[in-house]
Design a protein around this motif. Sequence first.
Motif, PDB file in Angstrom:
ATOM      1  N   ASP A 142       0.829  -1.204   0.000  1.00  0.00           N
ATOM      2  CA  ASP A 142       0.000   0.000   0.000  1.00  0.00           C
ATOM      3  C   ASP A 142       0.861   1.251   0.000  1.00  0.00           C
ATOM      4  N   HIS A 145       2.158   1.865  -3.511  1.00  0.00           N
ATOM      5  CA  HIS A 145       1.177   2.225  -4.544  1.00  0.00           C
ATOM      6  C   HIS A 145       0.385   3.493  -4.222  1.00  0.00           C
ATOM      7  N   ASP A 146       0.244   3.830  -2.926  1.00  0.00           N
ATOM      8  CA  ASP A 146      -0.582   4.983  -2.569  1.00  0.00           C
ATOM      9  C   ASP A 146       0.096   6.318  -2.830  1.00  0.00           C
ATOM     10  N   GLU A 148       2.009   8.024  -0.796  1.00  0.00           N
ATOM     11  CA  GLU A 148       2.104   8.898   0.376  1.00  0.00           C
ATOM     12  C   GLU A 148       3.507   8.919   0.972  1.00  0.00           C
ATOM     13  N   LYS A 206      -4.425  -2.475   3.724  1.00  0.00           N
ATOM     14  CA  LYS A 206      -5.862  -2.215   3.664  1.00  0.00           C
ATOM     15  C   LYS A 206      -6.638  -3.500   3.371  1.00  0.00           C
TER      16      LYS A 206
END
Length: 300
Positions: A142, A145-146, A148, A206
Amino acid sequence: MSTPFRAKSTLEQWRIFQAVVDYGGYAQAASQLNKSQSSLNHAVSKLQNLLGIQLLEVKGRKAHLTPMGEVMLRRSKLLSQNIQDLETLAASLEQGWEPKLALAVEIIQPQAPVIKALKAFLPDSRGTRVEVIDTVISGADDAIHDGEYDLVITAQLPQGVLGEPLNAVTLVPVVHRNHPLAKMPQPVSIDEVLQHVQLVIKDTGKNPKQDRGWLRAEQRWTFSSFKQVVDVLKQGLGFAWLPMHIAQSYFEEESLVELNIQGGAAKSLTTYLVVPRPELLGPAGQHFSKLLLQHCKAYR
C-alpha cells in the motif's frame, strides 16, 4: 482585537550585543564586524535603554555580563539561531530541498542501519521533518502504490516494482524454554507446532493477505509489534517466527529457544528500498537513500 506586538529591539542590536560578549569587548567586536567602536557602543546602549535593564558593565577595557545580561544573552542566541534556521530552510526550499521526508519501513527490517542513516542525515537535514512509519506484510505494498511515502522498505517487491536490496533477514520459530514444544523430542513436526497458539504481527495493509508472511496456524493471537510478541512468549504462551536479529539476544540469555522443526522452518527474506515516485524524489530523499544503502551494506 488586541494590538499586535511590535518589537522595540532589532536583530542587529542583539547581534552586536552577542559579538561584544563573544569577542571580549567593544574594540575586538568592532574589528570582527568591520564597524566602528562608537557604533557598537551606541547600539548596546540603545538596547539597554529600550529594555530598561543593564546588560553589560565595562571594567577596565573589558565588557562583562551582568546577571540579567547572562539571561538575555542565552535567550537572544536562541533567537539568532532560529532566524538562521529559518533562512537556511528558505534557501533549501528554493533549491527544492524537501520540508518533509516520509519513510515506510517493513517491521522485519533491522533497525540499527536505519537509525545510523538517520543519525548521519541529521547534520545535513536543513530542517527537514522525517516521518518513519512501520508497515507489516501487505502494508508495504500500500505504501508503494498509494504515493504517500517518499521511500519504502519492503520484504517483498510487488510485480513490476524495482528495489535496491538492503539486508538479508532470517525468520526463525521461537518459544519460551519451558513451553511444551521445547520439552518435546526434537525435531518436532509442523503439525505438532500448529496445534499451539501462534503469535503474529497484524498486517497493516488495507486488504490483508492471509496467505503471505508468517500467518499459518488456525489459532492466532495478533499484536502490533515484535516487542509485544516477545513479552507474551516470555510468559510461556504460544510460538512465533521472529527475525534472528531480534531473537538472538533472547537466545543468549536462554529465555527463548529456537524450535527444531522437521524439514526446517527458517524463512529467509531480503528487504528492499523502493522509491515509489523517483521523478518526485528531491535532494533530501536522494541524500538519505544513499546513507541508508551505505549503512545497510555495512550492517551485512
